[in-house]
Design a protein around this motif. Structure first.
Motif, short mmCIF file in Angstrom:
data_model
loop_
_atom_site.label_atom_id
_atom_site.label_comp_id
_atom_site.label_asym_id
_atom_site.label_seq_id
_atom_site.Cartn_x
_atom_site.Cartn_y
_atom_site.Cartn_z
N MET A 56 0.85 -1.19 0.00
CA MET A 56 0.00 0.00 0.00
C MET A 56 0.89 1.25 0.00
N ILE A 57 0.52 2.21 -0.80
CA ILE A 57 1.32 3.42 -0.87
C ILE A 57 0.78 4.46 0.10
N LYS A 58 1.69 5.27 0.59
CA LYS A 58 1.32 6.35 1.51
C LYS A 58 0.49 7.38 0.76
N LYS A 59 -0.57 7.86 1.40
CA LYS A 59 -1.42 8.88 0.76
C LYS A 59 -0.68 10.21 0.69
N SER A 60 -0.99 10.95 -0.36
CA SER A 60 -0.41 12.28 -0.53
C SER A 60 -1.44 13.15 -1.23
N ARG A 61 -1.58 14.38 -0.79
CA ARG A 61 -2.54 15.30 -1.41
C ARG A 61 -2.20 15.53 -2.88
N GLN A 62 -0.93 15.65 -3.17
CA GLN A 62 -0.51 15.89 -4.55
C GLN A 62 -0.86 14.69 -5.43
N ARG A 63 -0.57 13.48 -4.93
CA ARG A 63 -0.87 12.27 -5.72
C ARG A 63 -2.37 12.14 -5.94
N GLU A 64 -3.16 12.43 -4.91
CA GLU A 64 -4.61 12.37 -5.05
C GLU A 64 -5.10 13.39 -6.08
N ALA A 65 -4.51 14.59 -6.09
CA ALA A 65 -4.89 15.62 -7.06
C ALA A 65 -4.53 15.18 -8.48
N ILE A 66 -3.39 14.54 -8.63
CA ILE A 66 -2.97 14.05 -9.94
C ILE A 66 -3.95 12.99 -10.43
N LEU A 67 -4.30 12.06 -9.55
CA LEU A 67 -5.24 11.01 -9.93
C LEU A 67 -6.61 11.60 -10.26
N GLN A 68 -7.09 12.54 -9.47
CA GLN A 68 -8.40 13.16 -9.74
C GLN A 68 -8.38 13.93 -11.06
N CYS A 69 -7.27 14.56 -11.36
CA CYS A 69 -7.13 15.27 -12.64
C CYS A 69 -7.31 14.29 -13.78
N LEU A 70 -6.72 13.10 -13.67
CA LEU A 70 -6.83 12.10 -14.72
C LEU A 70 -8.22 11.49 -14.81
N VAL A 71 -8.83 11.22 -13.66
CA VAL A 71 -10.15 10.58 -13.62
C VAL A 71 -11.19 11.45 -14.31
N ASN A 72 -11.02 12.74 -14.25
CA ASN A 72 -12.00 13.67 -14.82
C ASN A 72 -11.70 14.03 -16.28
N ARG A 73 -10.74 13.35 -16.90
CA ARG A 73 -10.38 13.65 -18.29
C ARG A 73 -10.45 12.39 -19.13
N TYR A 74 -10.68 12.59 -20.42
CA TYR A 74 -10.72 11.46 -21.35
C TYR A 74 -9.77 11.67 -22.52
N ASP A 75 -8.90 12.67 -22.40
CA ASP A 75 -7.99 13.00 -23.51
C ASP A 75 -6.61 12.38 -23.34
#
Length: 128
Positions: free
Chosen positions: A1-20
């Motif tokens: 399991m990886i340690k949570k990070s606000r930056q990593r979560e923001a990166i993942l959310q940025c990707l989840v909301n895009r289809y390009d």
């Protein structure tokens, strides 16, 4: 399991909301206002962690500017040679392709990635 990070979560959310299927630089530009101290290197490292953790797929490009996809279910992509758009191909990945390749490979085929190339509908209509 990886340690949570606000930056990593923001990166993942940025990707989840895009289809390009954005590049690391596009992701960086999308989140830098919320994280002014983030560097492009940090974005690259976190994309690597997310890929290793199975949370996103890296799509290697000929020009070295890899693209990223949060849809990790096996699927194919189409790249337009004119505008560079990268699209999901809505067809089921062919597991039989692994078996066909296995007959020609001295090793064990575990998976495959397939990138179709051509001209997208928008670019083909622009030339008419």
């Amino acid at each position: 399991m990886i340690k949570k990070s606000r930056q990593r979560e923001a990166i993942l959310q940025c990707l989840v909301n895009r289809y390009d299927h954005p590049t690391a630089e596009t992701v960086y530009l999308s989140i830098k206002d919320d994280f002014p101290n983030i560097s492009l290197g940090t974005v690259y490292r976190n994309l690597g962690v997310l890929e290793e953790n199975g949370q996103l797929m890296r799509i290697p490009m000929d020009n070295g500017s890899d693209r990223f996809d949060p849809n990790v279910v096996p699927h194919y992509h189409f790249l337009c040679r004119k505008c560079g758009c990268l699209q999901d191909v809505p067809m089921t990945a062919l597991d039989s392709l692994n078996q066909l390749a296995q007959a020609h490979i001295d090793g064990i085929v575990e998976s495959h990635a397939l990138l179709f190339k051509g001209v997208c509908k928008r670019c083909s209509e622009d030339t008419k």
